[in-house]
Design a protein around this motif. Sequence first.
Motif, mmCIF file in Angstrom:
data_model
loop_
_atom_site.group_PDB
_atom_site.id
_atom_site.type_symbol
_atom_site.label_atom_id
_atom_site.label_comp_id
_atom_site.label_asym_id
_atom_site.label_seq_id
_atom_site.Cartn_x
_atom_site.Cartn_y
_atom_site.Cartn_z
ATOM 1 N N ASP A 158 -9.846 0.005 3.069
ATOM 2 C CA ASP A 158 -9.561 -1.384 2.732
ATOM 3 C C ASP A 158 -9.716 -2.248 3.978
ATOM 4 O O ASP A 158 -8.816 -2.304 4.825
ATOM 5 C CB ASP A 158 -8.135 -1.522 2.181
ATOM 6 C CG ASP A 158 -7.962 -0.824 0.856
ATOM 7 O OD1 ASP A 158 -8.978 -0.531 0.205
ATOM 8 O OD2 ASP A 158 -6.814 -0.556 0.467
ATOM 9 N N ARG A 209 -4.716 2.077 5.168
ATOM 10 C CA ARG A 209 -5.861 1.510 4.453
ATOM 11 C C ARG A 209 -6.853 2.556 3.947
ATOM 12 O O ARG A 209 -7.826 2.213 3.290
ATOM 13 C CB ARG A 209 -6.605 0.538 5.389
ATOM 14 C CG ARG A 209 -5.781 -0.650 5.846
ATOM 15 C CD ARG A 209 -6.557 -1.476 6.871
ATOM 16 N NE ARG A 209 -5.775 -2.630 7.339
ATOM 17 C CZ ARG A 209 -5.844 -3.835 6.806
ATOM 18 N NH1 ARG A 209 -6.665 -4.063 5.805
ATOM 19 N NH2 ARG A 209 -5.115 -4.816 7.279
ATOM 20 N N HIS A 260 -4.062 5.361 -0.081
ATOM 21 C CA HIS A 260 -3.327 4.748 1.035
ATOM 22 C C HIS A 260 -2.510 5.786 1.793
ATOM 23 O O HIS A 260 -1.275 5.763 1.810
ATOM 24 C CB HIS A 260 -2.440 3.618 0.522
ATOM 25 C CG HIS A 260 -3.199 2.559 -0.210
ATOM 26 N ND1 HIS A 260 -2.908 2.178 -1.481
ATOM 27 C CD2 HIS A 260 -4.279 1.823 0.163
ATOM 28 C CE1 HIS A 260 -3.743 1.237 -1.877
ATOM 29 N NE2 HIS A 260 -4.590 1.014 -0.887
ATOM 30 N N ARG A 290 0.847 -1.176 0.000
ATOM 31 C CA ARG A 290 0.000 0.000 0.000
ATOM 32 C C ARG A 290 0.893 1.241 0.000
ATOM 33 O O ARG A 290 1.248 1.761 1.043
ATOM 34 C CB ARG A 290 -0.931 -0.006 1.214
ATOM 35 C CG ARG A 290 -1.957 -1.127 1.218
ATOM 36 C CD ARG A 290 -2.959 -0.909 2.343
ATOM 37 N NE ARG A 290 -3.967 -1.960 2.369
ATOM 38 C CZ ARG A 290 -3.880 -3.057 3.122
ATOM 39 N NH1 ARG A 290 -2.826 -3.239 3.904
ATOM 40 N NH2 ARG A 290 -4.831 -3.961 3.097
ATOM 41 N N GLN A 306 -13.481 -3.794 0.268
ATOM 42 C CA GLN A 306 -13.391 -2.352 0.419
ATOM 43 C C GLN A 306 -14.745 -1.772 0.780
ATOM 44 O O GLN A 306 -15.786 -2.285 0.360
ATOM 45 C CB GLN A 306 -12.909 -1.688 -0.881
ATOM 46 C CG GLN A 306 -11.521 -2.099 -1.327
ATOM 47 C CD GLN A 306 -11.159 -1.470 -2.660
ATOM 48 O OE1 GLN A 306 -12.038 -1.136 -3.465
ATOM 49 N NE2 GLN A 306 -9.874 -1.279 -2.887
#
Length: 531
Positions: free
Chosen positions: A207, A170, A165, A129, A213
């Motif tokens: 995420d 996340r 990100h 990420r 998601q």
Amino acid sequence: MTLSILNLYGQEDRPIAEGKVSYITLQNIYVKFETSGLVQPGDTVFIRKDQALVPLFVTESVSSLSCVGKPVAKTDIKVSDVVVIKVKKSSKPTPRKDKIPTGPSSLRTDSVQSPESKLPDKSVPGLERAERIWGRLSATSYSSFSNTSDFNQRMRYTFTLSADHISGGRISTDTYITFTHKLNEWATVKNNIFDAFKIYSLSVNYDVTNKTQVAVGRKINPKIASIGAIDGLQAETKAGNFTLGAVAGTSPDYTDYSFNPKLFEYGGYISHDINNKSGNMSSSLAFFQQTSHGMTDRRFAYFQHDNSLIKNINLFVSSEVDLYALKDSIPTNTISLTSLYLSLRYRVSKQLSAYLSYDARKNVIYYETFKNYLDLLLQDATRQGYQLRINYRPSNSISSSLTGGYRFQKNDIHPMLNVNGFLTFSKVPGINSSVTFSTNWIQSSYVDGMIYGVQLDKELVPSKLSAGINYRLVDNKYLNATSGPRSLQHMAALELSWQISKKMYFSANYDGTFEKSNKYHSIYVSLTQRF
């Protein structure tokens, strides 16, 4: 939707490439290309209007294959129409990590089919990420005036910011805001700020896992793009080649795009994707319920299939089926085909390709939103159309295209016939420029006309400064016209594009129409800063 793309080499240092319109909303036009990395934010997308290269929009957001922007002026462009960009030799391919452009909904009007966009695959276990932040700030002026009307100027300011990100975590965000106003008309803005201030995207994505998601806020979902933007909650998860999603929220107000809690909507979708050496295949099915003040406004299913597994052939199918109707004010469950779009592209060789499409659609009926106009909408018959296009490029310096279209409706006095073609010679000796000759014939129930055009494009400073000039002669014969049976117009256009720096872009365009007694002028100026 895989596109029929023809690389038209305007010059060795300034090639021209074609893409196709994949989706249209009231505010934005979405375009998709077959080759990645062709377009960058700030690039100008053109349409062959009357067979001349006329600016359509300046790209505001891009992904590896797609771009989106607002039209410069009102246009009758349709899904699958061909558009043109001028590719810089120094342009680097757009990383596939970029997000697909987002935009507003169709605002509960006659929708068009949207080829399913591809999002980066963040579901792969162990995928890093990495934080990615990018945005754009632009100011655009569109002015028009004539010898019969006053000077009119409209300003538009656009701000976009995407953050993937954040801090390697996340959470991702997406923002897309515009402010549009006419000079000396601040009373309109003060009366309702949302007539000028539009929030097209303002969302936060989380995420939950590598395969799941959740998003909250205003966002358009590429897998159900025909729904438009949704204010609410969206969730999606992947299981092998399948993707499952659910959505619940409200639709933006259809009058000014503000938040409207009375337009509740919800639905779900399932898609299946195959990607291998032979090509790609994607199929999706969605069910959606839209309400107004607690009453069912529309209930429908949406199906889409995109298949390029057979070499040199691409098949695209898209349709909407309404599942609800009011008959004598009584709600009923029904099955009614609202729209059907089919297209087939066949690349015979590197030099020759053919494209065939069929489009049939009815008015989309929202039984509560537009209940005062139901009789008029229900009486409208299905509109149908066929289009055949042949692209031929005998060499890198010569390219051509011939397109024929046939559109009709049951109550039409005469179906519309249209044939147009162009021939481009790149790097013409002596002037080191690209020259395009074009012609267009159109016949309908009210006009029989011919358009002849010639366009010259030249790069003044490689990858920095380019200019274009265009002339068109329009000869229309009108049927049942009170102002006279014939109209002769001379149309001229000038274009200047300047890449000021790596992240700053300036463009200016002039378009003039000259008739026997009337003269019309429009000027478009845009300055874009990326960061």
